[in-house]
Design an enzyme around this catalytic site. Structure first.
Site, PDB file in Angstrom:
ATOM      1  N   ILE A 268      -7.253  -7.283  19.247  1.00 22.54           N
ATOM      2  CA  ILE A 268      -6.065  -6.401  19.274  1.00 22.54           C
ATOM      3  C   ILE A 268      -4.976  -7.105  18.471  1.00 22.54           C
ATOM      4  CG2 ILE A 268      -4.287  -5.389  20.748  1.00 22.54           C
ATOM      5  CD1 ILE A 268      -6.416  -5.319  23.002  1.00 22.54           C
TER       6      ILE A 268
ATOM      7  N   TYR B 289       0.848  -1.199   0.000  1.00 20.97           N
ATOM      8  CA  TYR B 289       0.000   0.000   0.000  1.00 20.97           C
ATOM      9  C   TYR B 289       0.882   1.247   0.000  1.00 20.97           C
ATOM     10  CZ  TYR B 289      -2.871   3.724   1.957  1.00 20.97           C
ATOM     11  OH  TYR B 289      -3.473   4.928   2.185  1.00 20.97           O
TER      12      TYR B 289
ATOM     13  N   ARG C  11      -0.697   4.910  16.932  1.00 21.96           N
ATOM     14  CA  ARG C  11      -1.050   5.670  15.726  1.00 21.96           C
ATOM     15  C   ARG C  11      -1.448   7.088  16.113  1.00 21.96           C
ATOM     16  NH1 ARG C  11       0.991   1.927  13.997  1.00 21.96           N
ATOM     17  NH2 ARG C  11       0.389   0.453  12.369  1.00 21.96           N
TER      18      ARG C  11
ATOM     19  N   HIS D  38     -11.056  -0.589   9.963  1.00 25.38           N
ATOM     20  CA  HIS D  38     -10.369   0.436  10.743  1.00 25.38           C
ATOM     21  C   HIS D  38     -10.737   0.363  12.220  1.00 25.38           C
ATOM     22  CE1 HIS D  38     -10.107   2.068   6.619  1.00 25.38           C
ATOM     23  NE2 HIS D  38      -8.861   2.193   7.014  1.00 25.38           N
TER      24      HIS D  38
ATOM     25  N   ASN E 262      -3.776   8.554  10.747  1.00 27.09           N
ATOM     26  CA  ASN E 262      -5.010   7.754  10.853  1.00 27.09           C
ATOM     27  C   ASN E 262      -6.242   8.642  10.927  1.00 27.09           C
ATOM     28  OD1 ASN E 262      -2.781   5.891  11.527  1.00 27.09           O
ATOM     29  ND2 ASN E 262      -4.482   4.472  11.751  1.00 27.09           N
TER      30      ASN E 262
ATOM     31  N   GLY F 272       2.402  -6.126   7.904  1.00 23.87           N
ATOM     32  CA  GLY F 272       2.539  -4.799   7.303  1.00 23.87           C
ATOM     33  C   GLY F 272       2.301  -3.649   8.258  1.00 23.87           C
ATOM     34  N   ASP F 273       2.117  -3.935   9.562  1.00 28.21           N
ATOM     35  CA  ASP F 273       1.843  -2.870  10.541  1.00 28.21           C
ATOM     36  C   ASP F 273       3.129  -2.360  11.192  1.00 28.21           C
ATOM     37  OD1 ASP F 273      -0.854  -2.376  10.555  1.00 28.21           O
ATOM     38  OD2 ASP F 273      -1.314  -3.673  12.265  1.00 28.21           O
TER      39      ASP F 273
HETATM   40  N1  UDP Z   1      -6.214  -2.806  14.774  1.00 30.22           N
HETATM   41  C1  UDP Z   1      -6.537  -3.745  15.749  1.00 30.22           C
HETATM   42  N2  UDP Z   1      -7.731  -4.396  15.655  1.00 30.22           N
HETATM   43  C2  UDP Z   1      -8.619  -4.163  14.657  1.00 30.22           C
HETATM   44  C3  UDP Z   1      -8.296  -3.191  13.669  1.00 30.22           C
HETATM   45  C4  UDP Z   1      -7.081  -2.530  13.765  1.00 30.22           C
HETATM   46  O1  UDP Z   1      -5.764  -3.988  16.669  1.00 30.22           O
HETATM   47  O2  UDP Z   1      -9.679  -4.802  14.627  1.00 30.22           O
HETATM   48  C5  UDP Z   1      -4.939  -2.081  14.865  1.00 30.22           C
HETATM   49  C6  UDP Z   1      -4.060  -2.210  13.640  1.00 30.22           C
HETATM   50  O3  UDP Z   1      -3.292  -3.375  13.697  1.00 30.22           O
HETATM   51  C7  UDP Z   1      -3.234  -0.921  13.737  1.00 30.22           C
HETATM   52  C8  UDP Z   1      -4.194   0.079  14.381  1.00 30.22           C
HETATM   53  O4  UDP Z   1      -5.227  -0.706  14.987  1.00 30.22           O
HETATM   54  O5  UDP Z   1      -2.143  -1.114  14.595  1.00 30.22           O
HETATM   55  C9  UDP Z   1      -4.841   1.023  13.371  1.00 30.22           C
HETATM   56  O6  UDP Z   1      -5.338   0.241  12.314  1.00 30.22           O
HETATM   57  P1  UDP Z   1      -6.254   0.823  11.166  1.00 30.22           P
HETATM   58  O7  UDP Z   1      -6.601  -0.319  10.249  1.00 30.22           O
HETATM   59  O8  UDP Z   1      -7.379   1.562  11.771  1.00 30.22           O
HETATM   60  O9  UDP Z   1      -5.343   1.890  10.430  1.00 30.22           O
HETATM   61  P2  UDP Z   1      -3.879   1.772   9.745  1.00 30.22           P
HETATM   62  O10 UDP Z   1      -2.897   2.162  10.819  1.00 30.22           O
HETATM   63  O11 UDP Z   1      -3.691   0.383   9.241  1.00 30.22           O
HETATM   64  O12 UDP Z   1      -3.944   2.772   8.645  1.00 30.22           O
END
Ligand code: UDP
Length: 328
Positions: free
Chosen positions: A206, A140, A220, A188, A169, A282-283
């Site tokens: 989580i 991405y 974030r 999200h 975010n 990818g996080d």
């Molecule tokens: N996340 C989580 N559980 C969920 C959805 C997201 O723990 O059900 C975590 C995700 O791994 C990241 C953070 O929340 O660390 C934000 O994720 P999101 O998809 O909202 O945004 P991103 O940072 O990927 O753009």
């Protein structure tokens, strides 16, 4: 200005339309409704079409005498991009080039491009500044960074004027309750957590609680969607021919997944069960912006910096739209 907003029926696009229209711009939404909602567009005309057709796109730009394109259409899920990279390079990168060529054909010289914090990968330092190392750790981020590189080439070769906004975010909803966030499926964090008190899901997972962060969960920087949308208006005014300006958009404060869940419990007044699950591929562990450049150079001033306000506005919208927009 006459503005074409690609992805105008999406979450960010609909809020950008709202802000630009309120400031007197004449907007046209361009969206294939793959992920967007016609209902989110409001009074602006909606052209339901695919960006892959560059000729049709150029015709629309000419017919509507477009001065500026705000390009928001794209796929946005870092985790999905790891397992389906082609989808991201096709839809974000190749279509990015189709758009640039259509703009050239129609002699449209101004572009605001939605980029992402994912272009940084695992940052060397926090808060992240615009000239820090660019090293995406998911397709991405790579798919968006490729477009940033293309913008520089088009600016140099053809005099395109461009602002690329690197979003952190994005969350929340319009304070008047008219529009909000509705992804299907939702991925999200904040809308997913709020699905628990809405009765749509039993608990929240989580994704990783063993990161090198104070509570082990990812950190974030959450920015209110209306503040983000307002930055597009300022960006449009800051465009200069033949240049690409890049700005981070965040609040400069990091919140862990556990802190977000705790805020949602406080705002909703409901218990929200949460359970650790494996890390999501990818996080990066920590992403926090310095948005100083946007403040000094664009004059951007966020109105809704408090995380409790961001969650409250999201909660207000979800309570009135527990299943999102009404489906046609
Ligand atoms: N996340 C989580 N559980 C969920 C959805 C997201 O723990 O059900 C975590 C995700 O791994 C990241 C953070 O929340 O660390 C934000 O994720 P999101 O998809 O909202 O945004 P991103 O940072 O990927 O753009």
């Amino acid at each position: 200005m006459n503005v074409l907003v690609t992805g105008g029926a999406g979450y960010i696009g609909s809020h950008v339309l709202k802000v630009l229209t309120a400031h007197g711009h004449s907007c046209v939404a361009y969206d294939n409704l793959g992920n967007g909602h016609a209902e989110a567009v409001g009074k602006a005309p909606l052209i339901r079409a695919d960006l892959a057709d560059g000729d049709a796109l150029a015709t629309v730009m000419r017919d509507h005498k477009i001065d500026l394109v705000v390009h928001l259409a794209g796929f946005i899920e870092a985790g999905e991009s790891v397992v389906a990279p082609g989808k991201y390079f096709r839809n974000n990168t190749i279509i990015g080039m189709t758009l640039l060529e259509a703009m050239r054909t129609a002699a449209v010289q101004r572009l605001v491009f939605s980029s992402t914090a994912a272009v940084y990968g695992e940052p060397e330092r926090i808060p992240i500044r615009e000239d820090d190392r660019l090293d995406p750790i998911n397709p991405y981020g790579s798919s968006k960074l490729c477009v940033e590189f293309m913008l520089r080439a088009y600016a140099r070769a053809y005099g395109l004027g461009c602002v690329a906004l690197r979003y952190f975010n994005v969350a929340g909803a319009a304070p008047d309750g008219e529009i909000g966030e509705d992804h299907n499926p939702e991925t999200h964090l904040i809308p997913l957590v709020l699905q628990v008190p809405l009765g749509v899901r039993e608990k929240v997972m989580i994704f990783g609680d063993d990161y090198d962060t104070p509570d082990g969960t990812c950190i974030r920087d959450y920015i209110h969607v209306m503040d983000l949308a307002d930055a597009h208006r300022l960006a449009a005014e800051a465009i200069e021919p033949g240049t690409v300006k890049v700005f981070n958009l965040g609040n400069g404060e990091g919140f862990s997944v556990r802190q977000i869940i705790a805020t949602c419990r406080t705002v909703t007044g409901r218990p929200i069960p949460a359970e650790p699950a494996p890390r999501r591929p990818g996080d990066p562990p920590r992403l926090v912006a310095s948005a100083e450049k946007a403040m000094t150079q664009l004059g951007w001033r966020p109105n809704y910096c408090r995380i409790s306000t961001i969650v409250q506005h999201a909660w207000n919208w979800h309570q009135t739209h527990p299943h999102g927009y009404t489906k046609a």
